[in-house]
Design a protein around this motif. Sequence first.
Motif, PDB file in Angstrom:
ATOM      1  N   LEU A   1       0.830  -1.210   0.000  1.00  0.00           N
ATOM      2  CA  LEU A   1       0.000   0.000   0.000  1.00  0.00           C
ATOM      3  C   LEU A   1       0.865   1.262   0.000  1.00  0.00           C
ATOM      4  O   LEU A   1       0.549   2.238  -0.693  1.00  0.00           O
ATOM      5  CB  LEU A   1      -0.927  -0.004   1.217  1.00  0.00           C
ATOM      6  N   ASP A   2       1.957   1.231   0.782  1.00  0.00           N
ATOM      7  CA  ASP A   2       2.839   2.394   0.844  1.00  0.00           C
ATOM      8  C   ASP A   2       3.484   2.684  -0.506  1.00  0.00           C
ATOM      9  O   ASP A   2       3.878   3.828  -0.791  1.00  0.00           O
ATOM     10  CB  ASP A   2       3.932   2.177   1.897  1.00  0.00           C
ATOM     11  N   ALA A   3       3.595   1.652  -1.343  1.00  0.00           N
ATOM     12  CA  ALA A   3       4.173   1.840  -2.678  1.00  0.00           C
ATOM     13  C   ALA A   3       3.179   2.469  -3.652  1.00  0.00           C
ATOM     14  O   ALA A   3       3.507   2.699  -4.820  1.00  0.00           O
ATOM     15  CB  ALA A   3       4.656   0.492  -3.233  1.00  0.00           C
ATOM     16  N   GLY A   4       1.960   2.726  -3.176  1.00  0.00           N
ATOM     17  CA  GLY A   4       0.976   3.420  -4.005  1.00  0.00           C
ATOM     18  C   GLY A   4      -0.031   2.514  -4.688  1.00  0.00           C
ATOM     19  O   GLY A   4      -0.882   2.989  -5.452  1.00  0.00           O
ATOM     20  N   HIS A   5       0.020   1.215  -4.420  1.00  0.00           N
ATOM     21  CA  HIS A   5      -0.933   0.297  -5.044  1.00  0.00           C
ATOM     22  C   HIS A   5      -2.322   0.487  -4.446  1.00  0.00           C
ATOM     23  O   HIS A   5      -2.474   0.686  -3.241  1.00  0.00           O
ATOM     24  CB  HIS A   5      -0.484  -1.149  -4.856  1.00  0.00           C
ATOM     25  N   LYS A   6      -3.346   0.365  -5.280  1.00  0.00           N
ATOM     26  CA  LYS A   6      -4.731   0.523  -4.834  1.00  0.00           C
ATOM     27  C   LYS A   6      -5.547  -0.754  -5.041  1.00  0.00           C
ATOM     28  O   LYS A   6      -6.772  -0.723  -4.959  1.00  0.00           O
ATOM     29  CB  LYS A   6      -5.406   1.669  -5.621  1.00  0.00           C
ATOM     30  N   THR A   7      -4.867  -1.852  -5.346  1.00  0.00           N
ATOM     31  CA  THR A   7      -5.570  -3.110  -5.625  1.00  0.00           C
ATOM     32  C   THR A   7      -5.150  -4.194  -4.639  1.00  0.00           C
ATOM     33  O   THR A   7      -4.127  -4.090  -3.974  1.00  0.00           O
ATOM     34  CB  THR A   7      -5.259  -3.600  -7.048  1.00  0.00           C
ATOM     35  N   CYS A   8      -5.961  -5.247  -4.580  1.00  0.00           N
ATOM     36  CA  CYS A   8      -5.646  -6.423  -3.771  1.00  0.00           C
ATOM     37  C   CYS A   8      -4.648  -7.274  -4.560  1.00  0.00           C
ATOM     38  O   CYS A   8      -4.932  -7.641  -5.708  1.00  0.00           O
ATOM     39  CB  CYS A   8      -6.924  -7.206  -3.504  1.00  0.00           C
ATOM     40  N   PRO A   9      -3.471  -7.588  -4.005  1.00  0.00           N
ATOM     41  CA  PRO A   9      -2.455  -8.326  -4.764  1.00  0.00           C
ATOM     42  C   PRO A   9      -2.949  -9.668  -5.295  1.00  0.00           C
ATOM     43  O   PRO A   9      -2.570 -10.080  -6.394  1.00  0.00           O
ATOM     44  CB  PRO A   9      -1.325  -8.528  -3.748  1.00  0.00           C
ATOM     45  N   LYS A  10      -3.805 -10.348  -4.544  1.00  0.00           N
ATOM     46  CA  LYS A  10      -4.223 -11.699  -4.934  1.00  0.00           C
ATOM     47  C   LYS A  10      -5.350 -11.678  -5.961  1.00  0.00           C
ATOM     48  O   LYS A  10      -5.313 -12.418  -6.947  1.00  0.00           O
ATOM     49  CB  LYS A  10      -4.665 -12.477  -3.697  1.00  0.00           C
ATOM     50  N   THR A  11      -6.351 -10.809  -5.763  1.00  0.00           N
ATOM     51  CA  THR A  11      -7.518 -10.808  -6.651  1.00  0.00           C
ATOM     52  C   THR A  11      -7.473  -9.726  -7.709  1.00  0.00           C
ATOM     53  O   THR A  11      -8.248  -9.767  -8.663  1.00  0.00           O
ATOM     54  CB  THR A  11      -8.805 -10.608  -5.828  1.00  0.00           C
ATOM     55  N   GLN A  12      -6.592  -8.733  -7.520  1.00  0.00           N
ATOM     56  CA  GLN A  12      -6.483  -7.578  -8.413  1.00  0.00           C
ATOM     57  C   GLN A  12      -7.730  -6.691  -8.395  1.00  0.00           C
ATOM     58  O   GLN A  12      -7.880  -5.815  -9.240  1.00  0.00           O
ATOM     59  CB  GLN A  12      -6.186  -8.025  -9.850  1.00  0.00           C
ATOM     60  N   GLN A  13      -8.626  -6.908  -7.421  1.00  0.00           N
ATOM     61  CA  GLN A  13      -9.777  -6.019  -7.278  1.00  0.00           C
ATOM     62  C   GLN A  13      -9.340  -4.692  -6.664  1.00  0.00           C
ATOM     63  O   GLN A  13      -8.424  -4.659  -5.848  1.00  0.00           O
ATOM     64  CB  GLN A  13     -10.835  -6.658  -6.376  1.00  0.00           C
ATOM     65  N   THR A  14     -10.018  -3.617  -7.042  1.00  0.00           N
ATOM     66  CA  THR A  14      -9.729  -2.309  -6.446  1.00  0.00           C
ATOM     67  C   THR A  14     -10.170  -2.323  -4.985  1.00  0.00           C
ATOM     68  O   THR A  14     -11.279  -2.765  -4.666  1.00  0.00           O
ATOM     69  CB  THR A  14     -10.475  -1.195  -7.199  1.00  0.00           C
TER      70      THR A  14
END
Length: 637
Positions: free
Chosen positions: A285-298
């Motif tokens: 999350l700190d890297a700026g990602h807005k998705t779930c790593p496993k499902t790729q859902q927002t």
Amino acid sequence: MIMGPTGDSKGELLSQLAELVKEITGLPDCKNSCKKTHGNLVRRIKLLSPLFEELRDGNEETMIKIEEIKGFELLKVALGSAKELLQSVNEGSKLYQALQKDQITDKFQLMTETIEAALNEIPYDKLDISEEVREQIELVHTQFRRASRRPDSPDLQLDQDLAIAQKEKDPDPAILKRLSDKLQLRTINDLTKESLALHELVIASGGDPGECFEKVSSLLKKLKDYVLIENPEADTSESEKGMMKHRSPVIPDDFRCPISLELMKDPVIVSTGQTYERSCIQKWLDAGHKTCPKTQQTLLHTALTPNYVLKSLIALWCESNGVELPKKQGTCSSRKPGSSVSDCDRAAIIALLEKLANGNSEQQRAAAGELRLLAKRNADNRVCIAEAGAIPLLVELLSSTDSRTQEHAVTALLNLSINDSNKGTIVNAGAIPDIVDVLKNGSMEARENAAATLFSLSVVDENKVAIGAAGAIPALIKLLCEGSPRGKKDAATAIFNLSIYQGNKARAVRAGIVPPLMRLLKDAGGGMVDEALAILAILASHQEGKVAIGQAGPIPVLMEVIRTGSPRNRENSAAILWSLCTGDSEQLKIAKDSGAEEALKDLSESGTDRAKRKAGTILELLQRLEVNENPVSLSSL
């Protein structure tokens, strides 16, 4: 004579019915509180098999009337739904099903009535079948008819044991033994599977499993303690015990973080329901990602909810397998040289606190601004700032008449609240009423950050109650209407999380949340459709919410989302539609007139697992509505 389909289509339909019965009778035996009800339905369905087999293997030249085919088509739909119900009951959380068995019994009762209604449409006396088969089918039909009018008797002993086990802190071991035996949760392995089933329940509910989840978690812990004392090695043979001393145990996949693949020390749940190691998902999350790593859902929000059930099961597994228990992270005062908090930072924090306590208004504003930035920078700073005593001083500044000082103070508390321990310190300092006051009367930036702070604090269940009682919900609804795009999202995520608590659902409905949510839902370009649907789905599970949503006429827009929306939005729309249509024939008629049948059939094939279940149930309700509206039409074609 009006003739029906060809022999080939007749044979195909009968083969499908025979295959459904075969699949149902081949399901594993039920091993939970629904065992009797499950077994009775399977047994009755199994007795239908000779009818389909004899008709399928009979004379292919035999013509079948349209009304006969219609009855078999209805029966095929009913048996398909029965199969899904039987599978869902057999695979779910045993404790959850035990606590929800009245609702599950109602589903079985509805299913029995549906099958009985389909059997009513089949004229056995006109079918080319043997006398023996005809007598058996008429007997089965009688059993279904009797069962549809007289449900299975309740298990009073189970009800009593569950009530006592929930109420008492240390229940009688005899009660826990009966529950353990009845639900077949006798071993550590059984409890591990139960924990994973409970986890799946959280995921399937979109993060809102309801108040029952807390009861299940408490019961699971009590049963775990009982099994650990009474039967700690039930899953391990003597030879395996000897071998375990000479090999490393295999870590269960569900105990590994999907990112690091290591045993989780501090498992947390994100908004999609997936569980990760806290440090790993926080880096993501700190890297700026807005998705779930496993499902790729927002991600609907970035809050991390501790998964206490899984953490407890991991600790139990470690203890049983001789693995050292994961260590908790130390505090600021115990950190070694080389920590990311330097001596200079510590000195700076102490100096800033002095200005907060004794400085003039300009010094207080500047100090609050510096602490806001330091708390945002990293986790170590958040620990040190709190340990130095900053939180009570920042809470005092929430009442400052200087708007900029107030903004800095509330945002500093927001950043500090990221640390779980700090959440308790902030609440104990009496911050909630002051944060709500900022939410009502502060500048727009302060209001938006106050909303985000309340959301962060509401991750702790008891805080949901306090925040709702402090009057936050009307102010959040106002921000939802007036705020910037970011402010609206902060307000929406706070309302969503607060509404997990049942009492806050009523507060939100009475404060008039439904009309603004409907406006956001209809504004596809406004970027708030996801949030509006998520909140409506949670409110629809409350009776007042269901009534208010129904009065807003949402079904046409819900149907449009089901046809064209994202997987998660289609799922939430189906959940709302299911709540509205259950027990309300008027809403069901509106759904039918809006073209629900075709859209729901598509959803039942291509949606998420939860969406498929909701769509299937609504389709059954639509089918029953049609039968009730046209009781004679099917047999008079």
